[in-house]
Design a protein around this motif. Structure first.
Motif, PDB file in Angstrom:
ATOM      1  N   MET A  19       0.828  -1.203   0.000  1.00  0.00           N
ATOM      2  CA  MET A  19       0.000   0.000   0.000  1.00  0.00           C
ATOM      3  C   MET A  19       0.865   1.257   0.000  1.00  0.00           C
ATOM      4  O   MET A  19       0.559   2.241  -0.683  1.00  0.00           O
ATOM      5  CB  MET A  19      -0.926  -0.019   1.219  1.00  0.00           C
ATOM      6  CG  MET A  19      -2.018  -1.087   1.153  1.00  0.00           C
ATOM      7  SD  MET A  19      -2.890  -1.284   2.727  1.00  0.00           S
ATOM      8  CE  MET A  19      -3.683   0.306   2.891  1.00  0.00           C
ATOM      9  N   VAL A  20       1.948   1.221   0.771  1.00  0.00           N
ATOM     10  CA  VAL A  20       2.854   2.379   0.794  1.00  0.00           C
ATOM     11  C   VAL A  20       3.480   2.590  -0.588  1.00  0.00           C
ATOM     12  O   VAL A  20       3.616   3.720  -1.055  1.00  0.00           O
ATOM     13  CB  VAL A  20       3.951   2.192   1.862  1.00  0.00           C
ATOM     14  CG1 VAL A  20       4.962   3.333   1.794  1.00  0.00           C
ATOM     15  CG2 VAL A  20       3.338   2.123   3.252  1.00  0.00           C
ATOM     16  N   ALA A  23       1.033   4.287  -2.758  1.00  0.00           N
ATOM     17  CA  ALA A  23       0.951   5.703  -2.404  1.00  0.00           C
ATOM     18  C   ALA A  23       2.123   6.461  -3.013  1.00  0.00           C
ATOM     19  O   ALA A  23       1.963   7.571  -3.545  1.00  0.00           O
ATOM     20  CB  ALA A  23       0.938   5.864  -0.879  1.00  0.00           C
ATOM     21  N   LEU A  55      -4.661   2.243  -5.318  1.00  0.00           N
ATOM     22  CA  LEU A  55      -4.436   2.437  -3.892  1.00  0.00           C
ATOM     23  C   LEU A  55      -5.757   2.421  -3.140  1.00  0.00           C
ATOM     24  O   LEU A  55      -5.871   1.804  -2.068  1.00  0.00           O
ATOM     25  CB  LEU A  55      -3.704   3.758  -3.661  1.00  0.00           C
ATOM     26  CG  LEU A  55      -3.455   4.175  -2.207  1.00  0.00           C
ATOM     27  CD1 LEU A  55      -2.677   3.097  -1.466  1.00  0.00           C
ATOM     28  CD2 LEU A  55      -2.720   5.501  -2.153  1.00  0.00           C
ATOM     29  N   VAL A  89      -1.480   5.742   5.374  1.00  0.00           N
ATOM     30  CA  VAL A  89      -1.600   5.508   3.931  1.00  0.00           C
ATOM     31  C   VAL A  89      -2.853   6.199   3.390  1.00  0.00           C
ATOM     32  O   VAL A  89      -2.830   6.783   2.298  1.00  0.00           O
ATOM     33  CB  VAL A  89      -1.630   3.999   3.623  1.00  0.00           C
ATOM     34  CG1 VAL A  89      -1.985   3.754   2.157  1.00  0.00           C
ATOM     35  CG2 VAL A  89      -0.288   3.362   3.946  1.00  0.00           C
ATOM     36  N   GLY A 135       8.447   2.850   3.362  1.00  0.00           N
ATOM     37  CA  GLY A 135       8.137   1.511   2.867  1.00  0.00           C
ATOM     38  C   GLY A 135       9.272   0.540   3.131  1.00  0.00           C
ATOM     39  O   GLY A 135       9.038  -0.630   3.477  1.00  0.00           O
ATOM     40  N   LEU A 205       4.681   6.815   9.503  1.00  0.00           N
ATOM     41  CA  LEU A 205       4.700   5.443   8.979  1.00  0.00           C
ATOM     42  C   LEU A 205       5.920   4.684   9.482  1.00  0.00           C
ATOM     43  O   LEU A 205       5.809   3.543   9.957  1.00  0.00           O
ATOM     44  CB  LEU A 205       4.723   5.475   7.450  1.00  0.00           C
ATOM     45  CG  LEU A 205       3.406   5.540   6.702  1.00  0.00           C
ATOM     46  CD1 LEU A 205       3.660   5.848   5.227  1.00  0.00           C
ATOM     47  CD2 LEU A 205       2.641   4.225   6.831  1.00  0.00           C
TER      48      LEU A 205
END
Length: 219
Positions: A19-20, A23, A55, A89, A135, A205
């Motif tokens: 997901m990162v 993004a 995403l 995210v 990430g 994150l």
């Protein structure tokens, strides 16, 4: 933790890292559409829309990434971290959407003047690098990178202040013939804020991702 629990927790980390990456892709394509002066702005904006759609699909499937059924095979600490990472995210996705909308709105306008565009490109590239590093922290669980990101966050803030000083100094020179248009100043301010927020979420994150190292083996 059982072997099954370790497997599912590692799968959770991999899904969150994916997901990162999405993004990162959406933000990068939107930035290219806004700040590149080539004739591919519309193409980049379309690519950003596609990346953003992917995403959003991942975020909507978040129930499969962060189990909501309290399954004992996943360490509860991993679920807590996963929820926080998922929230960051989602915020990055919202920022990417803002950039895409701005890119489409500027399609019929002249590119930002270089004295605004170049500093913004520097901010955008650094913010993207930070998201990429976040990430990496998710996948590698190397806490050393968090300190690097904090330094990058300070650098982003410094660049934003310098950009604002440049715009304010220019505004004081009323007789300057090539002053930036008010719309360009507004867009540049919005962009700098977007990149500063991207940087902040990248740090958040990484900090949450680093918690995985406390309860998950790296092997």
């Amino acid at each position: 933790m059982s072997d099954t629990g370790q497997y599912r927790s590692r799968r959770l980390v991999a899904d969150l890292a994916g997901m990162v990456r999405l993004a990162y892709k959406a933000l990068g394509e939107a930035t290219a559409a806004l700040l590149d002066i080539a004739d591919t702005a519309a193409e980049n904006a379309t690519a950003a829309e596609k990346a953003l759609y992917e995403l959003r699909e991942e975020i909507e499937d978040d129930a499969s990434v962060v189990p909501a059924d309290g399954s004992p095979t996943v360490d509860p600490r991993a679920i807590v971290v996963g929820v926080h990472v998922g929230t960051d995210v989602e915020c990055l996705a919202a920022l990417a959407r803002q950039l895409v909308e701005l890119a489409w709105a500027r399609q019929s306008r002249q590119p930002l003047p270089s004295r605004l565009r170049l500093p913004l490109q520097g901010m955008g590239n650094l913010a993207l690098t930070m998201v990429g590093k976040a990430g990496d922290v998710l996948e590698s669980r190397e806490s050393e990178a968090v300190a690097d990101l904090l330094g990058d966050l300070h650098e982003i803030a410094q660049r934003q202040r310098l950009l604002y000083r440049r715009m304010l100094a220019e505004a004081d020179q009323a007789d300057q013939t090539d002053q930036a248009e008010p719309g360009d100043v507004a867009d540049a301010t919005l962009l700098s804020c977007c990149y500063q927020r991207c940087a902040s979420h990248a740090v958040s994150l990484a900090r949450h991702a680093d918690l995985f190292a406390d309860f998950m083996p790296t092997g």
